[in-house]
Every structure is written in C-alpha cells, then in structure tokens.
Design a protein around this motif. Structure first.
Motif, PDB file in Angstrom:
ATOM      1  N   LEU A   1       0.841  -1.330  -0.020  1.00  0.00           N
ATOM      2  CA  LEU A   1      -0.116   0.037   0.034  1.00  0.00           C
ATOM      3  C   LEU A   1       0.965   1.433  -0.014  1.00  0.00           C
ATOM      4  O   LEU A   1       0.508   2.297  -0.589  1.00  0.00           O
ATOM      5  CB  LEU A   1      -0.698  -0.084   1.339  1.00  0.00           C
ATOM      6  CG  LEU A   1      -1.832  -0.974   1.354  1.00  0.00           C
ATOM      7  CD1 LEU A   1      -2.729  -0.931   2.691  1.00  0.00           C
ATOM      8  CD2 LEU A   1      -2.912  -1.243   0.148  1.00  0.00           C
ATOM      9  N   LEU A   2       1.871   1.210   0.556  1.00  0.00           N
ATOM     10  CA  LEU A   2       2.729   2.503   0.809  1.00  0.00           C
ATOM     11  C   LEU A   2       3.479   2.957  -0.359  1.00  0.00           C
ATOM     12  O   LEU A   2       3.736   4.251  -0.559  1.00  0.00           O
ATOM     13  CB  LEU A   2       3.687   2.108   1.890  1.00  0.00           C
ATOM     14  CG  LEU A   2       4.869   3.301   2.340  1.00  0.00           C
ATOM     15  CD1 LEU A   2       4.034   4.465   2.931  1.00  0.00           C
ATOM     16  CD2 LEU A   2       6.046   2.935   3.076  1.00  0.00           C
ATOM     17  N   ILE A   3       3.866   2.108  -1.306  1.00  0.00           N
ATOM     18  CA  ILE A   3       4.511   2.428  -2.661  1.00  0.00           C
ATOM     19  C   ILE A   3       3.625   3.425  -3.406  1.00  0.00           C
ATOM     20  O   ILE A   3       4.225   4.206  -3.981  1.00  0.00           O
ATOM     21  CB  ILE A   3       4.499   0.926  -3.344  1.00  0.00           C
ATOM     22  CG1 ILE A   3       5.663   0.316  -2.838  1.00  0.00           C
ATOM     23  CG2 ILE A   3       4.905   1.380  -4.707  1.00  0.00           C
ATOM     24  CD1 ILE A   3       5.831  -0.980  -3.320  1.00  0.00           C
ATOM     25  N   ALA A   4       2.239   3.483  -3.091  1.00  0.00           N
ATOM     26  CA  ALA A   4       1.525   4.508  -3.894  1.00  0.00           C
ATOM     27  C   ALA A   4       1.864   5.945  -3.544  1.00  0.00           C
ATOM     28  O   ALA A   4       1.443   6.930  -4.109  1.00  0.00           O
ATOM     29  CB  ALA A   4      -0.134   4.234  -3.587  1.00  0.00           C
ATOM     30  N   ALA A   5       2.684   6.245  -2.504  1.00  0.00           N
ATOM     31  CA  ALA A   5       3.096   7.394  -2.141  1.00  0.00           C
ATOM     32  C   ALA A   5       3.782   8.213  -3.166  1.00  0.00           C
ATOM     33  O   ALA A   5       3.997   9.683  -3.407  1.00  0.00           O
ATOM     34  CB  ALA A   5       3.647   7.469  -0.643  1.00  0.00           C
ATOM     35  N   VAL A   6       4.866   7.412  -4.043  1.00  0.00           N
ATOM     36  CA  VAL A   6       5.730   7.783  -4.832  1.00  0.00           C
ATOM     37  C   VAL A   6       5.074   8.451  -5.992  1.00  0.00           C
ATOM     38  O   VAL A   6       5.332   9.594  -6.253  1.00  0.00           O
ATOM     39  CB  VAL A   6       6.692   6.617  -5.353  1.00  0.00           C
ATOM     40  CG1 VAL A   6       7.516   7.245  -6.552  1.00  0.00           C
ATOM     41  CG2 VAL A   6       7.462   6.149  -4.051  1.00  0.00           C
ATOM     42  N   PRO A   7       4.004   7.969  -6.700  1.00  0.00           N
ATOM     43  CA  PRO A   7       3.246   8.528  -7.941  1.00  0.00           C
ATOM     44  C   PRO A   7       2.258   9.771  -7.154  1.00  0.00           C
ATOM     45  O   PRO A   7       2.529  10.597  -8.331  1.00  0.00           O
ATOM     46  CB  PRO A   7       2.402   7.753  -8.331  1.00  0.00           C
ATOM     47  CG  PRO A   7       2.330   6.459  -7.392  1.00  0.00           C
ATOM     48  CD  PRO A   7       3.379   6.560  -6.431  1.00  0.00           C
ATOM     49  N   ALA A   8       2.202   9.803  -6.074  1.00  0.00           N
ATOM     50  CA  ALA A   8       1.255  11.143  -5.672  1.00  0.00           C
ATOM     51  C   ALA A   8       2.356  12.128  -5.607  1.00  0.00           C
ATOM     52  O   ALA A   8       1.982  13.290  -5.898  1.00  0.00           O
ATOM     53  CB  ALA A   8       0.850  10.813  -4.367  1.00  0.00           C
ATOM     54  N   VAL A   9       3.539  11.929  -5.330  1.00  0.00           N
ATOM     55  CA  VAL A   9       4.701  13.020  -5.051  1.00  0.00           C
ATOM     56  C   VAL A   9       4.811  13.346  -6.601  1.00  0.00           C
ATOM     57  O   VAL A   9       4.924  14.659  -7.064  1.00  0.00           O
ATOM     58  CB  VAL A   9       5.851  12.480  -4.428  1.00  0.00           C
ATOM     59  CG1 VAL A   9       6.891  13.674  -4.737  1.00  0.00           C
ATOM     60  CG2 VAL A   9       5.746  12.169  -3.168  1.00  0.00           C
ATOM     61  N   VAL A  10       4.995  12.542  -7.529  1.00  0.00           N
ATOM     62  CA  VAL A  10       5.150  13.001  -8.947  1.00  0.00           C
ATOM     63  C   VAL A  10       4.149  13.711  -9.517  1.00  0.00           C
ATOM     64  O   VAL A  10       4.306  14.698 -10.263  1.00  0.00           O
ATOM     65  CB  VAL A  10       5.439  11.607  -9.740  1.00  0.00           C
ATOM     66  CG1 VAL A  10       5.541  11.970 -11.338  1.00  0.00           C
ATOM     67  CG2 VAL A  10       6.615  11.057  -9.242  1.00  0.00           C
ATOM     68  N   LEU A  11       2.885  13.455  -9.303  1.00  0.00           N
ATOM     69  CA  LEU A  11       1.644  14.087  -9.618  1.00  0.00           C
ATOM     70  C   LEU A  11       1.547  15.566  -9.060  1.00  0.00           C
ATOM     71  O   LEU A  11       1.363  16.466 -10.074  1.00  0.00           O
ATOM     72  CB  LEU A  11       0.305  13.440  -9.124  1.00  0.00           C
ATOM     73  CG  LEU A  11      -0.900  14.205  -9.612  1.00  0.00           C
ATOM     74  CD1 LEU A  11      -1.049  14.266 -11.077  1.00  0.00           C
ATOM     75  CD2 LEU A  11      -2.165  13.219  -8.947  1.00  0.00           C
ATOM     76  N   PHE A  12       1.879  15.845  -7.800  1.00  0.00           N
ATOM     77  CA  PHE A  12       1.893  17.049  -7.245  1.00  0.00           C
ATOM     78  C   PHE A  12       3.085  17.901  -8.152  1.00  0.00           C
ATOM     79  O   PHE A  12       2.612  19.055  -8.361  1.00  0.00           O
ATOM     80  CB  PHE A  12       2.182  16.871  -5.837  1.00  0.00           C
ATOM     81  CG  PHE A  12       2.574  18.378  -5.110  1.00  0.00           C
ATOM     82  CD1 PHE A  12       1.197  18.791  -4.548  1.00  0.00           C
ATOM     83  CD2 PHE A  12       3.455  18.788  -4.916  1.00  0.00           C
ATOM     84  CE1 PHE A  12       1.039  20.094  -3.945  1.00  0.00           C
ATOM     85  CE2 PHE A  12       3.525  20.149  -4.369  1.00  0.00           C
ATOM     86  CZ  PHE A  12       2.595  20.624  -3.852  1.00  0.00           C
ATOM     87  N   PHE A  13       4.387  17.474  -8.170  1.00  0.00           N
ATOM     88  CA  PHE A  13       5.384  18.406  -8.668  1.00  0.00           C
ATOM     89  C   PHE A  13       5.189  18.483 -10.151  1.00  0.00           C
ATOM     90  O   PHE A  13       5.313  19.594 -10.788  1.00  0.00           O
ATOM     91  CB  PHE A  13       6.685  17.876  -8.304  1.00  0.00           C
ATOM     92  CG  PHE A  13       7.062  17.987  -6.847  1.00  0.00           C
ATOM     93  CD1 PHE A  13       7.279  19.366  -6.386  1.00  0.00           C
ATOM     94  CD2 PHE A  13       6.842  16.952  -5.888  1.00  0.00           C
ATOM     95  CE1 PHE A  13       7.556  19.615  -5.106  1.00  0.00           C
ATOM     96  CE2 PHE A  13       7.288  17.517  -4.646  1.00  0.00           C
ATOM     97  CZ  PHE A  13       7.634  18.881  -4.263  1.00  0.00           C
ATOM     98  N   GLY A  14       4.687  17.384 -10.694  1.00  0.00           N
ATOM     99  CA  GLY A  14       4.482  17.601 -12.358  1.00  0.00           C
ATOM    100  C   GLY A  14       3.141  18.250 -12.811  1.00  0.00           C
ATOM    101  O   GLY A  14       3.596  19.184 -13.696  1.00  0.00           O
ATOM    102  N   MET A  15       2.449  18.663 -11.939  1.00  0.00           N
ATOM    103  CA  MET A  15       1.336  19.758 -12.195  1.00  0.00           C
ATOM    104  C   MET A  15       1.471  20.952 -12.146  1.00  0.00           C
ATOM    105  O   MET A  15       0.802  21.848 -12.618  1.00  0.00           O
ATOM    106  CB  MET A  15      -0.012  18.977 -11.649  1.00  0.00           C
ATOM    107  CG  MET A  15      -0.754  18.026 -11.991  1.00  0.00           C
ATOM    108  SD  MET A  15      -1.386  17.827 -13.777  1.00  0.00           S
ATOM    109  CE  MET A  15      -2.572  19.286 -13.755  1.00  0.00           C
ATOM    110  N   LEU A  16       2.291  21.282 -11.194  1.00  0.00           N
ATOM    111  CA  LEU A  16       2.699  22.725 -10.676  1.00  0.00           C
ATOM    112  C   LEU A  16       2.958  23.670 -12.111  1.00  0.00           C
ATOM    113  O   LEU A  16       2.438  24.682 -11.962  1.00  0.00           O
ATOM    114  CB  LEU A  16       3.723  22.764  -9.685  1.00  0.00           C
ATOM    115  CG  LEU A  16       3.547  22.378  -8.273  1.00  0.00           C
ATOM    116  CD1 LEU A  16       4.885  22.461  -7.537  1.00  0.00           C
ATOM    117  CD2 LEU A  16       2.324  23.003  -7.633  1.00  0.00           C
TER     118      LEU A  16
END
Length: 470
Positions: free
Chosen positions: A177-192
């Motif tokens: 379950l914890l591995i999903a934190a990685v793409p969440a970080v990518v989504l945040f910085f990618g959208m900025l």
C-alpha cells in the motif's frame, strides 16, 4: 515551462504529468487484490468476507462522493488546482492506510483515498478533453485509461514480487500500500508548471490567459478559430445562471444525464472490478495457491495494458458505439464461459488455468473497448457549463455501482459460488447491450461544441414533432 516548446511536445508533457492521477487511480484500486490475503490473516486485520467487502468497497464509496465533489470543485477553482489538491490527498491517505493500527482506521483512510480516486476519475479526463484538439481528443483522453490499467498492472506486479519474496511476513501488505506515495509526489510536482484548461479560463473571464495557453498547445494557424469557437459558446452560456442541479431538469440536458448515467452503469455491471479487486481470491477459489494466484494475476494486468493500447488505436479508426457493443458481446461470452467452466471442471486441476484464460479474454474486451469508450464519452457529452456537474453525477453513479458490486462479490462468492456469481453478471450484460444499441449516439469526429449543438437540435426536433402531433 518553456513558451517556445513545440505544441505537440507540450501536449505530451501535459498527458504524462496529469495522467499520474490515473496511475494512482489504478494502483490504489488494484493493490487491494494482492494485499487482501495477507491483510485478512488473524495476526493482521482478521477480515471476514463481510469485512473484506467493506475494506475494499469503502474506497469505492469514497470515490462516489469524490466524483461529485471533484466535479464541483474543478468547476470552481479550476482543473489544475483540483488535481494538485488531489495529489496531496492521495499522499496523506496512502500513509494512513499503510500505517493503520486496525480495521476502523483502515476503512476511514480507504474512504479518504477514495475521495482522491473519485476526484481524479472526473477531473483528469475533463482536463485532458479540454486541452486536446478535437481530432486527437479520443487518443488523449484515453491515455488516462492507459495509465489506470498501467497502475493496476504495477500493483499486481509489485504484489507478486513482494508476496513471493516476503510471503512469510504477514505485514507485507503495508509495503504494498505504501508504494502509492511515490506517484502521488510525482503528480503534485508534475502539475505545478502546467497551464489551466483554456476552456475553464474563458468561462472564468480570463481570456488573455486562455489565448496564451492556446498558443502553447495549438499550431498558430488554429489558435484564433478555436478561441472564437470557445468564446462564442461562453458568451451564449453567460446569459444563463450558474450551473445548479435545477439545470439538469432541462429536457436536452436531462437526456444527456440519462446517457451519462447509463454509460457509467454499463461499464460496471460487467463485473470488471470483481476481477481487478478480487482476482487473487478468484484464482485461489479456482484452485491456485496464494503465491501462484499472485503471479498468475499479473497476466490480468498485462492484457489490460495491451488491450488499452489497442483500444486507443481503435478510437481513431472506428466509432464509439460499435466499439462499445463489440466489447459488451465479448465480455458477455467470457462471463458465460467462466460460469459454465467452473461447473464442468469444479475440483479439477485444469479449472484455475481455464479461469485465468477466460479472465484474460474478458479483460481484453473490457479494457480494449468498454472502458476507453466509457471515460471518453463521459468527458465528451456534457455541455461546457455543466461538464463538471454532469460528469460528477455520472461518475458518482459509476462508483456507487462499483461499490455495490465490490461489496457483495466476496459474499456472493462465499454464498453461491463462482459459477452463479458470474451468471448474474452475464444476465446484467444482456441489459447493457440493449441500452447501448437503443440509446447511445455517435460522437466520433465532432468537437465538444458540435456535440452540445447536436443534443440541443435533437431536443428541438423532438419538440417540433410533438407540436405537429398536437
């Protein structure tokens, strides 16, 4: 972001960054597939079939609420800001489910994770549809579907690796379950650094910003024509009050909402997510060991990704309606064969191999035809002013049907067995085919504004016929 970047390259960057929302959607819905056997153990959360259904479906109930809220929020603050907020929610909820001390906290954070999934399921396709040129809108929007199934494949693969390497560690599900934190970080910085949708900017009286965005994402020769088309639609809609649920009572809008809800239900009653969420449990029930089921389940993810590639290619070649009908006929055949095979080969060594072959067949039709068309048409059919609200309601229904199917599936599996559970899905599939054949229009090759005009004209023609009849 560089202003002089080629429009095609810029659109590619927009697709890659924003569809990490789809990747998270896929991973968070797929990871439960392999986590459940470990999570259910007495030393962990000690889940009964009822609690398995509740833990799985709590995310889906949250997704239903998130779809409604996400549509309204994206209409209010913009598509881009909404996706950035969703990335934060994905990250926080992922930490919550990974470090949960018990079932109650797990259900709460799975619900919050569902809010993010539901919000993404509405906002990302809408953002892509509004950024895309009409001739490639199908391919752009369905890139999100590709990322969803890629996320599910990633989840299945990581589940199998961790399960086979650390299967003796009962708490391995927390790492899954914890591995999903990685793409969440990518989504945040990618959208900025990405721009807001030009259609949303125009609707909110930010015309200079809108034309600036169009210059980045379109060839110069096409900018003025598209700007004028959007501007004309916005001017026409400015005469109307702000979108509310009351607007959905207007006959032509009500017809679109009927279609949106119908498309949403059609996608879910095939039972696709019973396979995506409980694939490991299905294969264990058919006769595989846990480790073998985790490994075999990767094939479901692989075929989903490959079929989605095919679906994206087909959307540029054939119409939405024939694709949907072929997909539904294919899934119906697979469901019937699963039900029949599990009766004929019950208790034999061949059954698990037959079941995995048929689930692969099922997913080929589902992910290659039904799912791409579903998300594309939901992003296409609603008028600009009501797009967030209308799609939000439709996807709310989609997630509620998903919630119902996912909640009752483990209970049905334990109660009436594999065969009759899939016979129920097959019966619902017949109704889905009838709906599409009778009611669904074709939207291929039309701009979003032309689709809106089609529904208005259709209602006017219907009113004229009724007037003449009187």
């Amino acid at each position: 972001m560089k202003k002089n970047l080629n429009p095609r390259k810029f659109l590619f960057i927009i697709i890659v960054c924003s569809t990490f929302g789809g990747l998270l959607f896929g991973y968070d819905t797929g990871v439960i597939n392999g986590a459940l056997p470990y999570m259910s153990k007495e030393s962990q959360l000690n889940l009964t079939p009822f609690l398995e259904g509740l833990v799985t479906s709590s995310l889906l109930f949250g997704a239903a609420i998130g779809a409604i809220i996400g549509g309204k929020v994206s209409d209010g603050i913009g598509r881009k800001k909404t996706i950035i907020f969703l990335a934060v929610l994905f990250f926080v909820a992922t930490l919550g489910v990974s470090f949960t001390p018990g079932v109650t906290v797990m259900i709460i954070f799975r619900f919050l994770l569902g809010l993010a999934v539901g919000g993404a399921s509405v906002t990302v396709p809408t953002y892509l549809a509004e950024m895309a040129p009409s001739e490639s809108r199908g391919r752009m929007v369905t890139q999100n579907e590709l990322m969803i199934v890629t996320g599910q494949l990633l989840a299945f693969t990581i589940n199998a690796i961790l399960g086979n390497m650390s299967g003796d560690n009962d708490s391995v599900w927390r790492i899954m379950l914890l591995i999903a934190a990685v793409p969440a970080v990518v989504l945040f910085f990618g959208m900025l650094p990405l721009p807001e949708s030009p259609r949303w900017l125009m609707k909110n009286e930010k015309k200079d910003q809108a034309i600036g965005v169009l210059h980045k994402i379109r060839e110069t020769s096409n900018v003025r024509g598209e700007y004028n088309q959007i501007d004309a639609t916005v001017i026409m809609e400015e005469k109307l009050d702000k979108a509310t649920y009351k607007d959905l009572t207007v006959p032509w809008v009500r017809h679109i909402l009927f279609l949106g809800i119908g498309i949403a239900i059609v996608q879910q009653i095939t039972g696709v997510n019973s396979i995506m969420y409980y694939g490991t449990e299905i294969l264990r029930d058919a006769g595989f060991s846990t480790d073998a089921a985790l490994t075999a389940n990767i094939s479901n993810g692989v075929i989903s990704v490959l079929a989605t590639f095919v679906g994206i290619w087909l959307l540029g070649k054939v119409g939405r309606k024939p694709m949907l009908l072929v997909g539904q006929c294919g899934t119906l055949a697979a469901l019937l064969l699963i039900g029949i095979s599990s009766l004929l080969f019950e208790g034999t060594a061949v059954l698990p191999y037959v079941v995995i072959s048929l689930t692969v067949m099922f997913l080929g039709f589902q992910q290659g035809a039904i799912s791409p068309v579903t998300w594309l048409m939901l992003a296409e059919i609603f008028p600009l002013r009501l797009r967030g609200l209308g799609m939000g309601i439709s996807v709310f229904i989609l997630w509620m049907v998903n919630f119902g199917v996912s909640f009752v599936f483990p209970i049905l599996l334990a109660g009436i067995g594999l065969s009759f559970t899939f016979f129920i899905f097959a019966a619902l599939g017949v109704l889905a085919i009838a709906f599409v054949a009778k009611f669904l229009p074709e939207t291929k090759g039309k701009t979003l504004e032309e689709i809106e005009s089609y529904f208005k004209k259709r209602e006017n023609q219907k009113e004229n016929v009724n007037t003449k009849a009187l």
